[in-house]
Design a protein around this motif. Structure first.
Motif, PDB file in Angstrom:
ATOM      1  N   THR A  17      43.962 -75.126 -52.138  1.00 46.47           N
ATOM      2  CA  THR A  17      42.903 -75.661 -53.000  1.00 46.47           C
ATOM      3  C   THR A  17      42.021 -76.627 -52.212  1.00 46.47           C
ATOM      4  O   THR A  17      42.509 -77.632 -51.703  1.00 46.47           O
ATOM      5  N   PRO A  18      40.741 -76.323 -52.096  1.00 40.48           N
ATOM      6  CA  PRO A  18      39.856 -77.238 -51.363  1.00 40.48           C
ATOM      7  C   PRO A  18      39.512 -78.457 -52.223  1.00 40.48           C
ATOM      8  O   PRO A  18      39.703 -78.450 -53.442  1.00 40.48           O
ATOM      9  N   PRO A  19      38.996 -79.503 -51.583  1.00 38.12           N
ATOM     10  CA  PRO A  19      38.567 -80.691 -52.328  1.00 38.12           C
ATOM     11  C   PRO A  19      37.239 -80.400 -53.017  1.00 38.12           C
ATOM     12  O   PRO A  19      36.166 -80.715 -52.486  1.00 38.12           O
ATOM     13  N   VAL A  20      37.329 -79.784 -54.173  1.00 33.54           N
ATOM     14  CA  VAL A  20      36.174 -79.188 -54.858  1.00 33.54           C
ATOM     15  C   VAL A  20      34.973 -80.133 -54.949  1.00 33.54           C
ATOM     16  O   VAL A  20      33.857 -79.783 -54.551  1.00 33.54           O
ATOM     17  N   PHE A  21      35.208 -81.321 -55.458  1.00 32.21           N
ATOM     18  CA  PHE A  21      34.090 -82.238 -55.682  1.00 32.21           C
ATOM     19  C   PHE A  21      33.450 -82.680 -54.367  1.00 32.21           C
ATOM     20  O   PHE A  21      32.222 -82.772 -54.255  1.00 32.21           O
TER      21      PHE A  21
ATOM     22  N   ILE B 164      37.111 -77.227 -62.993  1.00 31.25           N
ATOM     23  CA  ILE B 164      36.969 -75.774 -62.793  1.00 31.25           C
ATOM     24  C   ILE B 164      37.918 -75.284 -61.709  1.00 31.25           C
ATOM     25  O   ILE B 164      38.273 -76.013 -60.791  1.00 31.25           O
ATOM     26  N   SER B 165      38.295 -74.044 -61.823  1.00 31.82           N
ATOM     27  CA  SER B 165      39.136 -73.425 -60.808  1.00 31.82           C
ATOM     28  C   SER B 165      38.347 -73.277 -59.512  1.00 31.82           C
ATOM     29  O   SER B 165      37.162 -72.941 -59.533  1.00 31.82           O
ATOM     30  N   HIS B 166      39.030 -73.504 -58.397  1.00 37.25           N
ATOM     31  CA  HIS B 166      38.356 -73.289 -57.109  1.00 37.25           C
ATOM     32  C   HIS B 166      38.140 -71.798 -56.864  1.00 37.25           C
ATOM     33  O   HIS B 166      37.401 -71.416 -55.979  1.00 37.25           O
TER      34      HIS B 166
ATOM     35  N   LEU C  78      35.065 -81.189 -62.078  1.00 37.76           N
ATOM     36  CA  LEU C  78      36.436 -81.620 -61.748  1.00 37.76           C
ATOM     37  C   LEU C  78      37.506 -80.745 -62.383  1.00 37.76           C
ATOM     38  O   LEU C  78      38.675 -80.846 -62.027  1.00 37.76           O
TER      39      LEU C  78
END
Lengths: 358, 358
Positions: A235-239, A38-40, A36
């Motif tokens: 920014t994508p929805p990383v998780f 970390i940089s994308h 949660l």
């Protein structure tokens, strides 16, 4: 007690996905950082995005066929808007098949863009079947359909042959059955059934259909922009992307779509057989259009509702109440639902019959 | 080794948030279900959404003042589009302050909707300061600004007085400092700095400014639709909203924005003092416009880069490389970054000076 989760979506995902996702929130890839935080743009996350995009094309059999996979946001509902923005020409025309709530939503969002032709609709019968005899205008900019209708429990078993680009909302049955996916030009799907948690939308697009609408497309809604930025326009929805990757890896390890399709057929056969056999239930939709993902059924006698509800609740079943626009029950059997859960429901239905009939 | 995470976003969140979020993926509220597999219509999740929306207004001091809080998707980049759709009249006019990359992105998305007046810009100096002397056209449909510029490290310390609706992109400093938030008509913020993981966007909107654009607004982009559906127009990003709620609860328990503001002031004071004192560094931006969230600085002598980089990496610091459009370093000190992490960086800067100067 672990539940038998029949939720229509968001829905059950594989247990190993829950465990890996939970762990990654504490420490992702032994980086000392949570997934949660970390940089994308970090090397580790770029690798996640790249693998997820490639794995989608691999599982769908679309590698090297001119397609790109994108992980966007906004759900299928934002795709309802992106489709006409990207594909419908100015003073253009689009053809829609109306098979339920989601198809109607897509039509509503397209209407201000041009002429939307509804080629067929089963609205008059509360969407209990999939219309089959219709023709698609040859001059349409695209044809749009919904492969599976979560709310009503119908599923398209075949797709029309047409020369216009085919766009399909596969939110509720993608990755569940083998299809010739190369017959579609754009496939989109909210993640929250067979792919991952709510919060990302998969879009699979054949590049050659883009760039022809002649419209000024807002950057954030422009598929070409998202492709150019390798699904990181913003920014994508990383998780949600990471958890989708875990689910796609699980599917690949099981043998891919062909393997899960067999399981899904077994689960659906087991439940529909009981719906048909049991003297206390009716199926809701036309037999030939029954969804293998969402089975809808009703009690013949509504007075038995309390008894049945008490039984399935006691068995640890959750999420089988029907949608308010249909009533009755809806058992959603997505990829991650084990057949053991279906057996529990079937056993409850039998027990219920014994209790009432005795 | 736990890292000192200076990532510009997605960024560090409180450790207790990571722990609770991780646990909820295994079992949410002792329900026997993962937060990832529950229906967004379930009682438990509706309660999460309601509490999160209410807590936003409470923390911002906007309760009972005609505002609604929404948790949407698509990031600030989708808000760049939603703002003109909802507020700019046909043949209307909007005023934008250009303070950097994100402001420019917002302007670009608004342009096709009408006349966009750039009231001032610091582009010529690569956005190293916040323009202050400008006037906002009295007939503008709204004025748009960016409160904090993550990439350049500038922050608006005051906001113009105007009679037109004020829209502010607070993605990178919301909940970090006390402001009279009732001076803003729409505030929006991607979650991934001070509020939660990437994947949801907070929009706080004064209802009275809506419904006046005279445009056909796509449903999915219409704030009034989202308000009518209590932020569940379509499936919300369940996990991102839940994790945002955990972060907002953490903030409330700390004493709210006033309490965190003091910590943020201390952290910024500590780092900027060292940037100014240390003979080997330069600050990048005008002193009075320095961001308390993102401190940008460069080496006076680029030949020392290898030495400095080795030192901070050895100290467990991550994420302080500057954005490619600025270069140098950027230390992002969001709410959840402990002052101990700032001290570690300051110590490294001193150690570096001793090593070079000795």
């Amino acid at each position: 007690m672990k539940k038998h989760n029949y939720s229509a979506g968001p829905c059950i995902l594989p247990q190993e996905v829950f465990e890996k996702a939970s762990q990654a929130i504490l420490d992702f890839n032994n980086s000392g950082l949570s997934i949660l935080e970390i940089s994308h743009r970090s090397k580790d996350f770029v690798a996640v995005m790249d693998e997820a995009r490639a794995l989608v094309l691999e599982l769908l059999g679309l590698e090297g066929k001119g397609y790109q996979a994108l992980f966007l946001q906004g759900g299928a509902s934002l795709e309802f808007l992106m489709i006409p923005y990207n594909l419908m020409k100015i003073e253009g025309k689009a053809a829609y098949l109306d098979t339920g709530t989601w198809a109607s939503g897509a039509i509503k969002e397209a209407k201000p863009f041009g002429e939307t032709v509804i080629v067929a609709s089963s609205k008059e019968s509360n969407y209990t079947f999939i219309p089959k005899d219709y023709s698609i205008p040859a001059d349409a900019d695209y044809f749009h359909c919904t492969s599976n209708n979560t709310i009503f429990g119908t599923q398209m078993k075949s797709f029309p042959e047409t020369n216009v680009p085919v766009v399909c909302d596969m939110s509720s049955d993608i990755f569940s059955r083998t299809l010739d996916f190369s017959k579609f030009d754009i496939i989109y799907a909210g993640a929250q059934k067979n792919m991952g948690p709510a919060g990302t939308t998969l879009v699979v697009v054949k590049e050659e259909v883009l760039g022809k609408s002649g419209r000024t497309i807002p950057n954030i809604l422009n598929y070409e922009q998202h492709i150019a930025k390798e699904s990181m326009y913003n920014t994508p929805p990383v998780f949600a992307v990471y958890t989708s990757l875990l689910t796609l890896q699980w599917l690949k390890n099981k043998g891919g779509i062909a393997a899960i399709e067999k399981e899904n057929e077994s689960k659906a056969a087991l439940l529909y057989a009981e719906i048909d056999r049991n003297s206390l239930f009716n199926g809701v939709v036309a037999t030939e259009d029954r969804s293998f993902m969402n089975a809808t059924f009703t009690l013949k006698n509504i007075e038995h509702q309390e008894t049945f509800d008490a039984l399935w609740k006691a068995a640890g079943i959750s999420g089988i109440n029907g949608h308010r626009s249909v009533g009755g029950y809806r058992a959603s059997m997505y990829n991650a639902l084990p057949i053991e859960s279906v057996q529990v429901l079937v056993d409850v239905m039998k027990e219920f019959e014994n209790k009432i009939i005795k």
